[in-house]
Scaffold this active site. Structure first.
Site, PDB file in Angstrom:
ATOM      1  N   ASP A 132      42.094  34.593  38.980  1.00 32.56           N
ATOM      2  CA  ASP A 132      42.844  35.779  39.370  1.00 32.56           C
ATOM      3  C   ASP A 132      42.240  36.293  40.682  1.00 32.56           C
ATOM      4  O   ASP A 132      41.100  35.979  41.014  1.00 32.56           O
ATOM      5  CB  ASP A 132      42.728  36.831  38.261  1.00 32.56           C
ATOM      6  CG  ASP A 132      43.442  38.118  38.623  1.00 32.56           C
ATOM      7  OD1 ASP A 132      44.624  38.059  38.988  1.00 32.56           O
ATOM      8  OD2 ASP A 132      42.796  39.191  38.548  1.00 32.56           O
ATOM      9  N   ASP A 153      42.818  39.910  42.477  1.00 34.40           N
ATOM     10  CA  ASP A 153      42.375  41.298  42.569  1.00 34.40           C
ATOM     11  C   ASP A 153      41.387  41.618  41.452  1.00 34.40           C
ATOM     12  O   ASP A 153      41.687  41.410  40.285  1.00 34.40           O
ATOM     13  CB  ASP A 153      43.582  42.244  42.467  1.00 34.40           C
ATOM     14  CG  ASP A 153      43.609  43.208  43.624  1.00 34.40           C
ATOM     15  OD1 ASP A 153      42.576  43.870  43.854  1.00 34.40           O
ATOM     16  OD2 ASP A 153      44.644  43.276  44.303  1.00 34.40           O
ATOM     17  N   ASP A 194      39.954  39.464  35.347  1.00 29.09           N
ATOM     18  CA  ASP A 194      39.324  40.756  35.093  1.00 29.09           C
ATOM     19  C   ASP A 194      40.160  41.613  34.144  1.00 29.09           C
ATOM     20  O   ASP A 194      39.725  42.685  33.757  1.00 29.09           O
ATOM     21  CB  ASP A 194      39.114  41.529  36.409  1.00 29.09           C
ATOM     22  CG  ASP A 194      40.423  42.016  37.006  1.00 29.09           C
ATOM     23  OD1 ASP A 194      41.356  41.195  37.122  1.00 29.09           O
ATOM     24  OD2 ASP A 194      40.515  43.206  37.353  1.00 29.09           O
TER      25      ASP A 194
HETATM   26 MG   LIG Z   1      42.972  41.172  38.521  1.00 30.80          MG
END
Ligand SMILES: [Mg+2]
Length: 341
Positions: free
Chosen positions: A26, A28, A225
């Protein structure tokens, strides 16, 4: 089902970059935040790549093209090519192409990334509900998307034209705070029409399928995250996952995770790719990891000392075991505070 419920993070004797052939990262909160690379990301990814791990970047954001994302990564010191980037625009375009005749017109509410991905599948992006579209697709359009675009989508969707969305993330982080994401834009059209879109992005299977088709990964590790997109996407795809704590998830959310949100591994940041992972061992009424032992009683308790991450892993085992197929409601605030998490 109960057999497959994860009740503790797993250990690994091997560095994760050696145990898995491809990292599905991922962006961001994992690789960058706003305009900056996250601490330890640049050198950790370089080392993983030198060791032979294939790195792919998987984003729900349909606004930018893979070229633009790769250029941004390269600028941050993470060399990447367009082929290394998989977007929800690509996943939704494949989904549409499977359901409409070849060469069909598709009404686009979104950005350049979506138009490029549609053309790649032989579909023709159009701008008006009067252009006789065979499908409507919504992807994140950025801050300058005019309100009238939602009206175009609503006119076509209300007539029964099949409706697709790249993703339904309700929010998108910006340097200045939390902004409405594509999911919020989808809600606008849903409110106007009462219809329901087909969605491609994480955590849904079309996105994971797109990622596997494009990378050819044999033994992928999802790195994210966010529990309800990255980790749930890995769970739905039946592959292992690493949660890093550099983004939106904190210790309390991790301890309260239901089964589909429990990652295989937990680490502080992308340095976790380069190391093995410690075992969490059942011991008496509790769980030990490194120097810490965690138990679940009236609340989650922690004894010992050592690495904070080991304490968190032990707490995960105590919380997830106590919760079983549910979500742990026990208070872990005091224990997490001892770890500084
Ligand atoms: Mg993310």
């Amino acid at each position: 089902m109960s057999q497959s419920v994860r009740t503790r993070p797993e250990g690994s004797g091997q560095a994760l970059s050696e145990a898995y052939d491809t990292a599905l990262l991922d962006l961001d909160g994992v690789v960058y935040a706003g305009g900056h690379a996250i601490t330890h990301a640049v050198e950790s990814l370089a080392t993983a790549r030198e060791g032979g791990m294939h790195l792919a970047y998987v984003t729900n954001n349909a606004l930018r093209t893979p070229d633009a994302v790769a250029a941004h990564l390269t600028e941050l010191g993470i060399p990447a090519a367009a082929d290394d980037v998989i977007t929800s625009a690509q996943a939704v375009s494949r989904l549409i192409a499977e359901q409409v005749p070849a060469g069909s017109r598709v009404l686009v509410i979104g950005g350049e990334g979506l138009r490029v991905a549609l053309r790649e599948r032989g579909l023709e992006p159009v701008e008006s509900a009067d252009d006789d579209p065979a499908a409507v697709v919504q992807g994140f359009g950025g801050p300058d998307l005019p309100w009238g675009r939602f009206a175009e989508a609503s006119y076509a969707v209300a007539r029964g034209v099949p409706w697709f969305a790249s993703n339904t993330d309700l929010t998108i982080p910006s340097g200045r705070g939390i902004a409405p994401g594509n999911g919020a834009a989808v809600e606008v059209v849903r409110i106007a029409t009462g219809a329901e879109p087909q969605v491609a992005g994480k955590p849904l299977p079309p996105m994971h399928r797109e990622t596997i088709l494009r990378t050819g990964a044999q033994r992928p590790l999802v790195v994210g995250d966010r529990l309800d997109t990255d980790i749930e996407g890995a769970f739905n795809g039946g592959v292992d996952s690493l949660l890093v704590l550099t983004g939106v998830t904190d210790g309390a959310q991790l301890l309260a995770a239901p089964p589909q949100h429990r990652p295989t591994y937990v680490d502080a940041d992308l340095r976790g790719l380069l190391s093995g992972q410690p075992e969490v061992v059942a011991e008496g009424a509790g769980f030990r990891c490194g120097g810490w032992t965690a138990t679940a009683g009236e609340r989650l308790e922690l004894d010992g000392d050592g690495e904070a991450l080991d304490g968190l892993r032990a707490l995960c085992a105590a919380a997830w075991t106590a919760a079983g197929e549910g979500a742990c409601a026990l208070d872990g605030g005091k224990a997490l505070a001892r770890l500084g998490l």
